[in-house]
Design a protein around this motif. Structure first.
Motif, PDB file in Angstrom:
ATOM      1  N   UNK A 165       0.827  -1.213   0.000  1.00 28.60           N
ATOM      2  CA  UNK A 165       0.000   0.000   0.000  1.00 28.60           C
ATOM      3  C   UNK A 165       0.858   1.258   0.000  1.00 28.60           C
ATOM      4  N   UNK A 166       1.941   1.245   0.782  1.00 24.55           N
ATOM      5  CA  UNK A 166       2.813   2.432   0.852  1.00 24.55           C
ATOM      6  C   UNK A 166       3.467   2.721  -0.493  1.00 24.55           C
ATOM      7  N   UNK A 167       3.929   1.656  -1.160  1.00 26.57           N
ATOM      8  CA  UNK A 167       4.586   1.874  -2.449  1.00 26.57           C
ATOM      9  C   UNK A 167       3.571   2.225  -3.533  1.00 26.57           C
ATOM     10  N   UNK A 168       2.400   1.582  -3.495  1.00 27.02           N
ATOM     11  CA  UNK A 168       1.372   1.913  -4.479  1.00 27.02           C
ATOM     12  C   UNK A 168       0.919   3.368  -4.331  1.00 27.02           C
ATOM     13  N   UNK A 169       0.863   3.847  -3.088  1.00 28.05           N
ATOM     14  CA  UNK A 169       0.447   5.235  -2.875  1.00 28.05           C
ATOM     15  C   UNK A 169       1.438   6.194  -3.529  1.00 28.05           C
ATOM     16  N   UNK A 170       2.726   5.886  -3.398  1.00 28.79           N
ATOM     17  CA  UNK A 170       3.747   6.722  -4.033  1.00 28.79           C
ATOM     18  C   UNK A 170       3.561   6.729  -5.552  1.00 28.79           C
ATOM     19  N   UNK A 171       3.352   5.533  -6.123  1.00 32.14           N
ATOM     20  CA  UNK A 171       3.179   5.427  -7.577  1.00 32.14           C
ATOM     21  C   UNK A 171       1.879   6.083  -8.028  1.00 32.14           C
ATOM     22  N   UNK A 172       0.825   5.918  -7.234  1.00 32.69           N
ATOM     23  CA  UNK A 172      -0.478   6.505  -7.574  1.00 32.69           C
ATOM     24  C   UNK A 172      -0.390   8.020  -7.615  1.00 32.69           C
ATOM     25  N   UNK A 173       0.310   8.602  -6.650  1.00 33.35           N
ATOM     26  CA  UNK A 173       0.466  10.054  -6.605  1.00 33.35           C
ATOM     27  C   UNK A 173       1.305  10.569  -7.771  1.00 33.35           C
ATOM     28  N   UNK A 174       2.124   9.686  -8.343  1.00 38.54           N
ATOM     29  CA  UNK A 174       2.920  10.054  -9.520  1.00 38.54           C
ATOM     30  C   UNK A 174       2.169   9.768 -10.823  1.00 38.54           C
ATOM     31  N   UNK A 175       0.889   9.359 -10.682  1.00 36.43           N
ATOM     32  CA  UNK A 175       0.033   9.206 -11.861  1.00 36.43           C
ATOM     33  C   UNK A 175      -0.012   7.835 -12.480  1.00 36.43           C
ATOM     34  N   UNK A 176       0.488   6.804 -11.797  1.00 38.06           N
ATOM     35  CA  UNK A 176       0.450   5.465 -12.381  1.00 38.06           C
ATOM     36  C   UNK A 176      -0.953   4.871 -12.245  1.00 38.06           C
ATOM     37  N   UNK A 177      -1.571   4.550 -13.371  1.00 41.54           N
ATOM     38  CA  UNK A 177      -2.962   4.088 -13.384  1.00 41.54           C
ATOM     39  C   UNK A 177      -3.138   2.757 -12.660  1.00 41.54           C
ATOM     40  N   UNK A 178      -2.259   1.805 -12.923  1.00 39.88           N
ATOM     41  CA  UNK A 178      -2.385   0.491 -12.285  1.00 39.88           C
ATOM     42  C   UNK A 178      -2.263   0.598 -10.776  1.00 39.88           C
TER      43      UNK A 178
END
Length: 302
Positions: A165-178
């Motif tokens: 969850x922590x890493x996905x949040x970082x990627x999500x905030x950078x605009x990664x759709x998946x």
């Protein structure tokens, strides 16, 4: 020849040999720097021989830039396999910028067999030794997705939903759709984070704007949590996610057709969707299919 004299001559020879090697490597440093300079100026034909010369002596930075040239097809024939071979040599030589590149190569299986353990090892090394602050946004996003996926699925490491969850949040905030879709699912299911429907919907809406299947599946789940549950909307989102081969959505449709919830009861369609989900190879999906068949297989009289 006396033994002491022999040892003395050997030591002198070794000294000059090492000095010559160091001198040769020192000559390659300007070649590497000039090669990188040409690369950054997009003068790839001039960069290539200088980087090759430096790489031949084991210069890790030169190896990394040769990897970039082969990955992008700049001044050389484009080749993901050759690029990855250079990236791995650079990473093994201690060039920190190559750690993530090597991890991505192992995850995608370019140039050598896919190896999730090695992919995770190099990505973790990049996170620990390079740090996100030393990366471009694109590389930070790729790193976060790779580590998020690794922790989510337990690929190459122990499954750990809080870290995922922590890493996905970082990627999500950078605009990664998946990553946005995966994060929506985690907030909806409470895996690794506290259940938060608002955050789940926020990230799911962002993900489905780019047609992400996990975001669609999550909106389907959220529809069932409405008061009263919106069965029609749930079926709509599950079908959209199922069309993109999302196994959780396929299993959910199987359950709905089996139980006649939101759709007319239809065991043939239920079996079809359970079967699609099982094709993902996931154990829980295989068990769901086996359970369905056990429930609906006529028992022979004793």
């Amino acid at each position: 020849m006396p033994r002491k004299t022999f040892l003395l001559i050997s030591l002198i020879a070794l000294f000059f040999s090492l000095t010559a090697c160091q001198s040769e490597k020192a000559k390659d440093i300007p070649a590497e720097k000039k090669g990188v300079e040409y690369y950054q100026q997009k003068k790839y034909r001039k960069a290539l021989p200088l980087l090759k010369k430096s790489a031949d002596s084991g210069n890790a930075a030169a190896l990394y830039y040769l990897g970039l040239m082969h990955r992008q097809g700049n001044g050389v024939e484009k080749s993901a396999g050759k690029a990855c071979q250079y990236f791995l040599k650079a990473a093994e030589g201690g060039y920190k910028e190559a750690y993530l590149a090597a991890g991505l190569c192992y995850r995608k299986g370019n140039g050598f067999s896919r190896d999730d353990r090695e992919a995770f090892r190099w990505a973790k090394k990049a996170a620990d030794e390079t740090g996100e602050s030393g990366m471009k946004d694109e590389n930070r996003r790729e790193l976060a997705v790779l580590l998020g996926d690794s922790y989510f699925a337990g690929d190459g490491t122990v499954q750990d939903f809080p870290k995922a969850a922590r890493w996905y949040e970082k990627a999500a905030e950078l605009g990664d759709t998946r990553a946005q879709g995966a994060l929506a699912f985690l907030y909806c299911s409470g895996k690794g984070v506290l259940i938060d429907r608002e955050k789940a919907k926020y990230w799911a809406d962002k993900a489905v704007s780019r047609k992400d299947d996990m975001g669609e599946y999550t909106l389907g789940r959220l529809s069932l949590l409405d008061e009263p549950p919106d069965m029609k909307k749930a079926v709509y989102w599950y079908r959209k996610a199922s069309d993109q081969r999302n196994p959780w959505a396929q299993q959910a449709l199987g359950e709905m057709y089996e139980e006649g919830k939101g759709v007319k009861r239809d065991l043939a369609k239920a079996r079809y969707y359970y079967g699609l989900a099982a094709k993902s190879g996931m154990e829980e999906m295989k068990k769901a299919l086996a359970g369905f068949e056990e429930r609906h297989t006529p028992k022979k009289p004793a």
